[in-house]
Structure formats: C-alpha cells, structure tokens
Design an enzyme around this catalytic site. Sequence first.
Site, short mmCIF file in Angstrom:
data_model
loop_
_atom_site.label_atom_id
_atom_site.label_comp_id
_atom_site.label_asym_id
_atom_site.label_seq_id
_atom_site.Cartn_x
_atom_site.Cartn_y
_atom_site.Cartn_z
CE LYS A 164 -12.41 -14.39 -32.81
NZ LYS A 164 -11.45 -15.07 -31.94
NE ARG A 211 -13.76 -22.33 -24.49
CZ ARG A 211 -12.51 -22.11 -24.09
NH1 ARG A 211 -12.19 -22.23 -22.81
NH2 ARG A 211 -11.59 -21.77 -24.96
#
Length: 465
Positions: free
Chosen positions: A248, A322
């Site tokens: 990120k 996820r």
Amino acid sequence: MEIKVLQDVKDIPTEVLVINKFEGEKTSQELANKYAVEKDHFEGKLGHTYLLHTLGQTNADKILVIGFGKKEEFNANKMREAVAKAVKKLQQIKAKKAVFDFDVNADYGKSATIGAMIADYSYDKYKSEKSHHLEEITFARFSEEDVNEGRIFGEAMKLTRDLANTPAQIATPTKLAEIAKNIEGIETKVFDKEEIERMGMGAYLAVGQGSSQPPKFIHMKYSSKNPKKKIAIIGKGICFDSGGLDIKPASSMLTMKDDMSGAACVLGVMQALSKLQPEIEVHGIIAACENMPSGSSYKPGDILTAKNGKTIEVDNTDAEGRLTLADALCYACELGVDEVIDIATLTGACVVALGTYASGIMGNNDDFVWKLIDTAKESGEIFWGLPMFKEYKDSLKSDIADMKNTGSRMGGASAAGLFLQEFVNCPKWAHIDIAGTAYLEKPQKEFIAGATGAGVRTLLNYITK
Ligand code: BES
Ligand code: MG
Ligand code: ZN
C-alpha cells in the site's frame, strides 16, 4: 466512570444536576426555566446544552440542561446522543460527579448508559497526560436491569475499541488468541499453523506466510443450556495490512492496525454474551494473521486451495481479507450453524460508496439481511444494503484457477461479497463491510477519532433478542 441508579434523587446534593428540555416545553427545575428558558431563550434542540451556576439556590452546584429536541420525535437513539453530549460537556467543565434526572419514562436506561459510556471513552494509555473522566454518574428513574444491560454493551464496545486502537506491535494474532482465551464463560480453541495446514486452509495460510508473527485461528463458543438456534460470527482479523507484496502507499497504510476491527467486534460480542446469557449457541471465529511483504510472502500469480477445495489465483495480495474469510466461512458452515455473519474492514470501495457513517451489508437471504438492517437502525448504527449482481462475478474469472481474488475496481465491495459467497454453505449468510465505519480519522457524532466498535451493538441486539 461508575454508573449508578437511584430511584428518587429529589433534592439530593450534587455537583451537577443534568436535566432535559424538550422543544417548546418547560424543564423540571424552576431555576432553569427562569434563566435558560425565559431569559436566554434556550430552545432545547437535540444535543444542545445550557449550563447554569445555581449559586447555592438549589442542592446542586450547577444545573446542566440538555436539549432533547421535539417530544414526539424522541426515541432511544436520541437519548443516547443527548446523554453523550451531556457527558462531553461534563468532561469539558471537569465535573467529577453528576446526577441525571430526566423527565421521560423509565425505558431509556439502556440507551442512556450506552451513550454515557461511548462519550466517556478515551484511548490515552500511551499519553503522559490523561484526559479528564467523570468519576460517577447517577441515573434517576431508570431500572437497574436496563442500566446493567447498557453497561454490558458499553463494556463490549470498550473492549472492541481498545483492541482496534492498540498498535499492531502489541495487538498481534497471538495477543488476540490470548484475549479470547481469557474471556470468562467462553470456551476457546486456538489452532496453530500446523493445525491450520492440516485443516486445509490454504487461502488463509498464504496471507500470513510473509509475517514473522505466526497465524492463530481462534474458535470461541458460547452456549446456553437449551439454545434456540446456532449461529456463527466471523471477524476479519488482519492484525496489520501492509498490502503484502502489492504494498500500500504510505497514506493508505497509516490506519491499517485497524484491519482486525471485525475480530475485535467478535471478541467484544463474545465477552458480552457470557454476561447476558441469552438462549442461543454462538460461535465466534477469527482467522488472525498479518499481511506483510517479505521473502516468504505469497505472490501475485500464486494459486491457493481453500478449505472447500476451490482454487484461487492471487491477483492482488492486498485483497487478503477475503482469502482469510474464505477459509473461516468454510469452517463455520461445517459447524452446521443456522446462520453465519461475517464482519470485516474489507474494501476501500465500500468506503467510497457509503463513507464513514454507514456499513455495507450483503448476503444470500434478503429477509435475513433486512432483519440485520432493521436491528442496526434500532441499535443506533446504520447498515446499508449493497447489491450482489451475479454479472459482477465475471470479473473474478481466472484462466488457470476457479477464480481470482480480485475483480474490477468498479463495484469492488460487491465483487468482494461475491467472492466470499463461493465459500458459504449455509442458507442464511450476511457479510458486513465496516471498512468505513470501524475507525474514524476525525471525530464524528458521539465518537472521538479512532476505533468506534462498529457492529457490536447490532450483533448483540440481534443475537439477544
Ligand atoms: N483492509 C483493506 C480495506 C480497507 C480500506 C479497510 C480502507 C479500511 C479502510 C483491504 O484489505 C484492502 O486492501 N482492499 C483492497 C482490495 C483491492 C486490492 C481489490 C482495496 O479496497 O483497495
Ligand atoms: Mg488489503
Ligand atoms: Zn485488509
């Protein structure tokens, strides 16, 4: 802050007496009517406050009038907001003790207590100078039972907020497992890396493999003697989300200690259940790990096999939540539960869609999802339904595996929901995306900046009602 209940507070001496005023009506105190209402035209709009020094004219040194808004619109949520405002004002004037005597029926004890506890919260463990707290507040009229329930909710939110505010250097997967084990009245099993491997959780394991902190799969269980139903709540437990090799940018990584807010919510809820003792069986599940870049990290292009045998091509290592939830969902559904709810700081797309005020919710059963939306509203939270158009599943197609872990950036919250659904084997499943609501960069309503405890009240109310 201690919260007490005393039925009759009439004329007891106190530092501050807190009373209410509805718009267009008088208050219960002559002095307040004379100064606040007649002289200063204090209207009583919801959350507005008026402070009056009594100069010895009553048994209270000060009277704090808090606006309750229009009488016909008043409800439990407004009570919570108003009490929170009053507590903030009391902090501001550095009060130590206060008596709250509201001119309303007795039903509001729970929401008033929750409001007081939300407003009293601070995270100043690492500050040399601590913030001012009230020592004690006393509520007139409310029942001990309602206030006690509110207290349990408030304590659950505090645990959740403390955990999500705790730096990742401390709130590691091992630490979360320890906390789970220490919750009284809850049975907890913690699975280590070898056991996670043996259970076939290849998606979850891959996410944690780049970190020097070992993963911990946490399974908590609360049960009453004759449970009416059996449910599972799963919290995303990424103790730090750097993005992994798809790292990120610095500004997006700044708050990523909060990526275990779902897990923190589940821990808070489990703690409260052991005190509330509802007739139900609840499994609290957390697949905790860190998402870090290193020589042992999982890589874009890797193919992972989840617990249900489905294969996943890694498209982006930053879509890690996820992957961990996929295995946790398989595990939960194998327990044969009637309902499964996952709660996760899952997608930036949900933040773009709904902002910081509402959590996104999706699922495979509309009635179930609507029940949760309604419960959220009653609990003072907002859940907003997001669609799961099957057309969006096309973007998850992989040439070499059953699916990829990310699809198109557009409709990203829905794509994540569709991905999760591949691992659900339960007729009632709901997914709550709290990416925008779990952690605030600036204060909002009764919350200071930082963790909010998103989901705790709704899940507790849903489970216990
Ligand atoms: N933990 C983030 C989601 C998030 C974003 C939480 C902002 C709180 C605030 C999640 O793991 C993530 O990185 N999601 C990616 C997915 C993308 C790579 C498909 C995102 O939303 O950018
Ligand atoms: Mg990520
Ligand atoms: Zn994440």
